[in-house]
Design a protein around this motif. Sequence first.
Motif, PDB file in Angstrom:
ATOM      1  N   LEU A 574       0.814  -1.216   0.000  1.00  0.00           N
ATOM      2  CA  LEU A 574       0.000   0.000   0.000  1.00  0.00           C
ATOM      3  C   LEU A 574       0.849   1.268   0.000  1.00  0.00           C
ATOM      4  O   LEU A 574       0.535   2.243  -0.681  1.00  0.00           O
ATOM      5  CB  LEU A 574      -0.913   0.018   1.233  1.00  0.00           C
ATOM      6  CG  LEU A 574      -2.111  -0.936   1.229  1.00  0.00           C
ATOM      7  CD1 LEU A 574      -2.758  -0.964   2.613  1.00  0.00           C
ATOM      8  CD2 LEU A 574      -3.142  -0.498   0.183  1.00  0.00           C
ATOM      9  N   LEU A 575       1.949   1.240   0.770  1.00  0.00           N
ATOM     10  CA  LEU A 575       2.799   2.423   0.930  1.00  0.00           C
ATOM     11  C   LEU A 575       4.251   2.032   0.653  1.00  0.00           C
ATOM     12  O   LEU A 575       5.058   1.884   1.578  1.00  0.00           O
ATOM     13  CB  LEU A 575       2.658   2.998   2.343  1.00  0.00           C
ATOM     14  CG  LEU A 575       1.229   3.379   2.771  1.00  0.00           C
ATOM     15  CD1 LEU A 575       1.174   3.633   4.264  1.00  0.00           C
ATOM     16  CD2 LEU A 575       0.762   4.602   2.003  1.00  0.00           C
ATOM     17  N   PRO A 576       4.611   1.833  -0.602  1.00  0.00           N
ATOM     18  CA  PRO A 576       5.947   1.314  -0.939  1.00  0.00           C
ATOM     19  C   PRO A 576       7.104   2.209  -0.492  1.00  0.00           C
ATOM     20  O   PRO A 576       8.219   1.727  -0.307  1.00  0.00           O
ATOM     21  CB  PRO A 576       5.905   1.181  -2.467  1.00  0.00           C
ATOM     22  CG  PRO A 576       4.785   2.065  -2.905  1.00  0.00           C
ATOM     23  CD  PRO A 576       3.788   2.068  -1.803  1.00  0.00           C
ATOM     24  N   LYS A 577       6.857   3.494  -0.309  1.00  0.00           N
ATOM     25  CA  LYS A 577       7.937   4.406   0.098  1.00  0.00           C
ATOM     26  C   LYS A 577       8.022   4.585   1.613  1.00  0.00           C
ATOM     27  O   LYS A 577       8.951   5.239   2.112  1.00  0.00           O
ATOM     28  CB  LYS A 577       7.736   5.769  -0.567  1.00  0.00           C
ATOM     29  CG  LYS A 577       7.878   5.743  -2.089  1.00  0.00           C
ATOM     30  CD  LYS A 577       7.737   7.134  -2.681  1.00  0.00           C
ATOM     31  CE  LYS A 577       7.896   7.095  -4.194  1.00  0.00           C
ATOM     32  NZ  LYS A 577       7.750   8.466  -4.781  1.00  0.00           N
ATOM     33  N   ALA A 578       7.072   4.034   2.327  1.00  0.00           N
ATOM     34  CA  ALA A 578       7.056   4.211   3.778  1.00  0.00           C
ATOM     35  C   ALA A 578       8.148   3.376   4.447  1.00  0.00           C
ATOM     36  O   ALA A 578       8.484   2.278   3.994  1.00  0.00           O
ATOM     37  CB  ALA A 578       5.691   3.816   4.331  1.00  0.00           C
ATOM     38  N   ARG A 579       8.695   3.919   5.532  1.00  0.00           N
ATOM     39  CA  ARG A 579       9.681   3.188   6.329  1.00  0.00           C
ATOM     40  C   ARG A 579       8.909   2.396   7.385  1.00  0.00           C
ATOM     41  O   ARG A 579       8.257   2.972   8.257  1.00  0.00           O
ATOM     42  CB  ARG A 579      10.659   4.162   6.975  1.00  0.00           C
ATOM     43  CG  ARG A 579      11.498   4.946   5.973  1.00  0.00           C
ATOM     44  CD  ARG A 579      12.193   6.127   6.616  1.00  0.00           C
ATOM     45  NE  ARG A 579      11.236   7.107   7.127  1.00  0.00           N
ATOM     46  CZ  ARG A 579      11.572   8.197   7.823  1.00  0.00           C
ATOM     47  NH1 ARG A 579      12.846   8.444   8.071  1.00  0.00           N
ATOM     48  NH2 ARG A 579      10.645   9.038   8.246  1.00  0.00           N
ATOM     49  N   GLY A 604      12.011   9.448  14.692  1.00  0.00           N
ATOM     50  CA  GLY A 604      11.334   9.708  13.423  1.00  0.00           C
ATOM     51  C   GLY A 604      11.852   8.949  12.236  1.00  0.00           C
ATOM     52  O   GLY A 604      11.560   9.324  11.088  1.00  0.00           O
ATOM     53  N   ASP A 605      12.625   7.891  12.452  1.00  0.00           N
ATOM     54  CA  ASP A 605      13.164   7.112  11.337  1.00  0.00           C
ATOM     55  C   ASP A 605      12.218   6.002  10.884  1.00  0.00           C
ATOM     56  O   ASP A 605      12.580   5.191  10.021  1.00  0.00           O
ATOM     57  CB  ASP A 605      14.515   6.491  11.730  1.00  0.00           C
ATOM     58  CG  ASP A 605      15.606   7.541  11.848  1.00  0.00           C
ATOM     59  OD1 ASP A 605      15.427   8.640  11.296  1.00  0.00           O
ATOM     60  OD2 ASP A 605      16.624   7.268  12.508  1.00  0.00           O
ATOM     61  N   VAL A 606      11.040   5.935  11.484  1.00  0.00           N
ATOM     62  CA  VAL A 606      10.033   4.931  11.109  1.00  0.00           C
ATOM     63  C   VAL A 606       8.722   5.650  10.834  1.00  0.00           C
ATOM     64  O   VAL A 606       8.297   6.507  11.612  1.00  0.00           O
ATOM     65  CB  VAL A 606       9.846   3.889  12.235  1.00  0.00           C
ATOM     66  CG1 VAL A 606       8.657   2.977  11.937  1.00  0.00           C
ATOM     67  CG2 VAL A 606      11.112   3.066  12.420  1.00  0.00           C
ATOM     68  N   ASP A 607       8.068   5.300   9.730  1.00  0.00           N
ATOM     69  CA  ASP A 607       6.760   5.879   9.394  1.00  0.00           C
ATOM     70  C   ASP A 607       5.610   5.026   9.932  1.00  0.00           C
ATOM     71  O   ASP A 607       4.616   5.552  10.411  1.00  0.00           O
ATOM     72  CB  ASP A 607       6.613   6.026   7.880  1.00  0.00           C
ATOM     73  CG  ASP A 607       7.647   6.965   7.287  1.00  0.00           C
ATOM     74  OD1 ASP A 607       7.859   8.044   7.878  1.00  0.00           O
ATOM     75  OD2 ASP A 607       8.244   6.616   6.253  1.00  0.00           O
ATOM     76  N   VAL A 608       5.759   3.712   9.796  1.00  0.00           N
ATOM     77  CA  VAL A 608       4.705   2.795  10.232  1.00  0.00           C
ATOM     78  C   VAL A 608       5.303   1.736  11.142  1.00  0.00           C
ATOM     79  O   VAL A 608       6.230   1.019  10.747  1.00  0.00           O
ATOM     80  CB  VAL A 608       4.013   2.105   9.036  1.00  0.00           C
ATOM     81  CG1 VAL A 608       2.865   1.211   9.530  1.00  0.00           C
ATOM     82  CG2 VAL A 608       3.500   3.132   8.045  1.00  0.00           C
ATOM     83  N   LEU A 609       4.787   1.651  12.361  1.00  0.00           N
ATOM     84  CA  LEU A 609       5.212   0.628  13.319  1.00  0.00           C
ATOM     85  C   LEU A 609       4.084  -0.385  13.454  1.00  0.00           C
ATOM     86  O   LEU A 609       2.943  -0.025  13.758  1.00  0.00           O
ATOM     87  CB  LEU A 609       5.529   1.249  14.678  1.00  0.00           C
ATOM     88  CG  LEU A 609       5.892   0.261  15.795  1.00  0.00           C
ATOM     89  CD1 LEU A 609       7.184  -0.488  15.457  1.00  0.00           C
ATOM     90  CD2 LEU A 609       6.036   0.988  17.132  1.00  0.00           C
ATOM     91  N   ILE A 610       4.394  -1.642  13.238  1.00  0.00           N
ATOM     92  CA  ILE A 610       3.414  -2.723  13.344  1.00  0.00           C
ATOM     93  C   ILE A 610       3.826  -3.611  14.507  1.00  0.00           C
ATOM     94  O   ILE A 610       5.002  -3.985  14.626  1.00  0.00           O
ATOM     95  CB  ILE A 610       3.381  -3.556  12.047  1.00  0.00           C
ATOM     96  CG1 ILE A 610       3.065  -2.653  10.849  1.00  0.00           C
ATOM     97  CG2 ILE A 610       2.376  -4.698  12.149  1.00  0.00           C
ATOM     98  CD1 ILE A 610       3.491  -3.239   9.521  1.00  0.00           C
TER      99      ILE A 610
END
Length: 806
Positions: A574-579, A604-610
Motif C-alpha cells: 500500500l505504501l511502498p515508500k514508507a519506512r 522519526g526514522d520509522v513511518d509505520v510501526l506494526i
Amino acid sequence: MNKKYAEVYVNLPVEGGPFTYLIPDHLTGDVEVGRRVLVPFGRRTVTGYVSALSSSSDLEKVRSITDLLDTKPLFDAVRLKFYLWLSTYYMVSPGTALSLTHPAAINQKSQRHLALTEAGTLELKGKDKESELLRAVGDKGITMSALIKKFKGKAVYGLVERLKEDGLLTEEVRIGKQLKEKTEKVVALKGVENKLEVMEALKRSPAQRRLYEYLRGRGELSLKELRGIRELSGLDGAVRKLEERGFLSINKRTIRRDPSAGVVPRLMEHTPNVEQRKAIDSITKSIGSGYSPFLLFGVTGSGKTLVYIRAIEDALKKGRRAMLLVPEIALTHRMAAYLLEHFKGRVAVLHSALSDGERSDEWRRILEGKVDVVVGARSALFSPIKNLGLIIVDEEHDSSYSQDEGIRYNARDAALMLANMLGITIVLGTATPALETFHNVKLGRIALLKMEERVGGATMPEVELLDMRRNKGVVISERLASLMEITISDGGQVLLFLNRRGYSSFIICRSCGEAVKCVNCDLTLTMHKRAGRLKCHYCDFELSIPDECSECGALDMVDPGIGTEKVEEEVRVLLPKARVARLDRDSTRKKGTLAKVIEAVEVGDVDVLIGTQMVTKGHHFPSMRLVGVISGDTSLNMPDFRSSERTFQLIAQASGRAGRSGSAEAAKSRVVVQTFNPEHFCLTRAAKYDYEGFFDEEMAIRKEVGYPPVIRLASIRIESINDNLAFRAAEALRKVVPTDTKGLSVLGPAPALVARLRGKYRYQILVKATDVKVLHRTLFTLRHFFNGGNFTKVSMRIDVDPASTL
C-alpha cells in the motif's frame, strides 16, 4: 560442645517441613536464618533454606548439613513469612517458594571451590594429612562437597580452614559449573626504585619504552583499554617482555556484566502539574507511615512516570529503598533509562531476558546493598533488597504479571501482600485498572489517585469504530489505508496493532477444509512466510509450508488468517515508500533489537510501526498521530471470562499511543478500530475512554455468572500423555470436592479449551468459592488426595486466581 540444629525447607515439591538438621561444629555461628545450605535428603544432596535455629531436637537420628552456600542471608524473618504465605496461597511447597529468592543458576550449582596456591603446590609430596588433602585438590581444584565425599568420615573442615590460614589453599564460591565471574586482564607497573635505570634498559626497545612511559602514574589498566590506544603499537609483545623483565605485572580483575550498558539515560525535566503534584504529595506523605496502598489511575500520557520518580526520590531521602515493577521486559528499557539518569549508580535491572551472568551480577549488587532502586519484570519482586520503603507496580492491570508456569503467582497481588507485611507504601499505576483492583478501591481497601489530564495540554485522540462486516477478508480497510497515507504525508507516524504474530494464524485446504495442525497440540500451526515455516507457538514444533494437503492431496492450500507479518506485507504494498518496522516476539529475538526499533520510532526514522501488545503500553511516541487496531475482536472472541476486560484494556492502551505531544498536529490524532462487533459495550466504552461505565457493566455480568472479583476462583488442570488416565484422575478428583459446603461450587471436569498441548491431554476443573478460606481448604483436600493416590503418569496443576481459564 552443645549441639545446634537448623530447621530447613528443601527445594523440592514435597509436602511438610521444615526438616531438622544438625549444624556441624565448623559451621556453628555461620548458619543463620535466610542462608542456603546443602543437605542430604533421601539419597540426594539438595539445596535448603534455613528458617529457624534451635539448641535441641526431639528426633533420635538427625543428619548433618553438608555445606553452607551463602556468605549473607537472602531473606529475613518478614520475608520468610512472605514466602511461606506465597507457598500456602499458591499451593506450592515452601522450598519451591523460597527458590524465588535467587537466580535459578545460583540455586542449582553453588559450590565452595578450593584451589592450591603456589606454596600449596610445594607441599604435595609430604605424607601427612595436609599433603594428602592438597593432592586431592590437585591442579584443577575441587569443590568442598566433592572433597567431603573423598574423605568421608574424616575431619575435613578444620583441616581446610587451617590450610587456608597457612596460605596453602584458596577458596571461592562458584555460581555453577558454567557460570563464572567475568574477568579481564589488567597490567600495572611494578615498584622499581630507579626509573632512570629502567629507561636505560628499555632504550633499544621502543615499544616497551612507550608502554612503560604510558603506564607511569596511571595505576592498573585493562589490556582491552590499552589495545584501543593507537600510539601503543606492538602492545601484546611489549606487555609480555616487560613482564619477563620484572617491570610489569599481569593480573585478572572481576568486572560487572552490566545489563544497562546500552541504555541511554533520560532526564524527566518538566514541572509537575496540579494533578501530578497532588498524587506526589499523597504518596510521599505516606512513605514511612505504615502500609499505604494507592491506585494511581491516570489516563495514558498523564505523566505517571514523573510521579514514580518523585516518589522514589522521597523514599531515598528518607533513607529507604524502592522497587519499580513493569509487566514486560519490553518496558524495562525505557523505565530504566529514566531511573539511571535520576539515580546514577544506584539502580539494578532484573528480568528473565538477562544472561545468567548479568542476572547474577545484578542480584549480588542488590544483596550486598550497593543499589537503592530495583527495576524489572515480575521476578524483580523477589530481589533481596533491604530497607524497602516503596513498591511501584506500573501497568498493574497487565496479565503478564501472572506467572503461568512453575510457581503460578500474580506479582501485583504478591506485591500488595509484601507491602502489607513490611508496612510500606505501594502504588499501582495504570490507565485501565484490573477489575479486582478497582473493586478493592470501591471497597475502600486501596486509596484512589486520579489524573485525568494529559501532560502539556495534549488531548485524547478521537476513536472511530469501523464496521468490517462488509469488508470480510480485508486486512487494512480503505478508510484506514487512506488515513495512513494522509498521516505520513503530513509528517506523522502510524501504529498498527494486531495481537497475533506470524503471517497467518493458520493455513487450510480449500478443497477438503482441513487445517494444518500441530502434532503435539490441538492447535493449528501459524504460518511464518518469511521463514517458510509453519510453527506452533506453544511447543515449538515446526515444518515447511506444504504445497499439497496431507489429507486429500489437493494443491489448494490458502492462508485466510492474519498476523503481524501479513500486515507488514500489506503495508509495504500500500505504501511502498514508507519506512516500516515490526515489533513482535519473532522480530525481537536478537538482543538489543527492541531498543533499536523503539529508538528509531522516537527519532522519526520509522513511518509505520506494526506490532503486538508489546507496543501498546508504556511507550511515548511524540509523532504518533494515527493508531489502527487491525482486529478489535481478536481477544473479544476468546472463550474466557476476562475477554471483554482484556479487549477494553488493549484498545484503550493502544489508543493512548497517539496524540501525546500536545502540538497542534497531535490534536488531530485519531484511532481506528476495525471490528465486526461495533455495538459491543466494551468497544463503545473504550471509544469514549469510559472506564467506570465499562466497570459497572462488566461487574453486573460477573455477578450474574459468578466470576472474579465477585467470587474467588481456582483452576485445576489434570494432564497426562494418556487421555484415559487423565480423564479418570479428573473424575476421581471431582468426587472428592464436598458438595454440601456453603458458597462452594465446582465446574467440570471438562476438556481444556486446548485439549492436547505439548503431547499431553488436559482436563480442567474450576472451583468457585465466596470465601477464600473455603477455597483453600478445598484445594488442600484435593492436593492431599492426589499426592496420596495412585495417579501414575498423571500430573496436577493448581492455579489460584487464574489470569485466564483457557
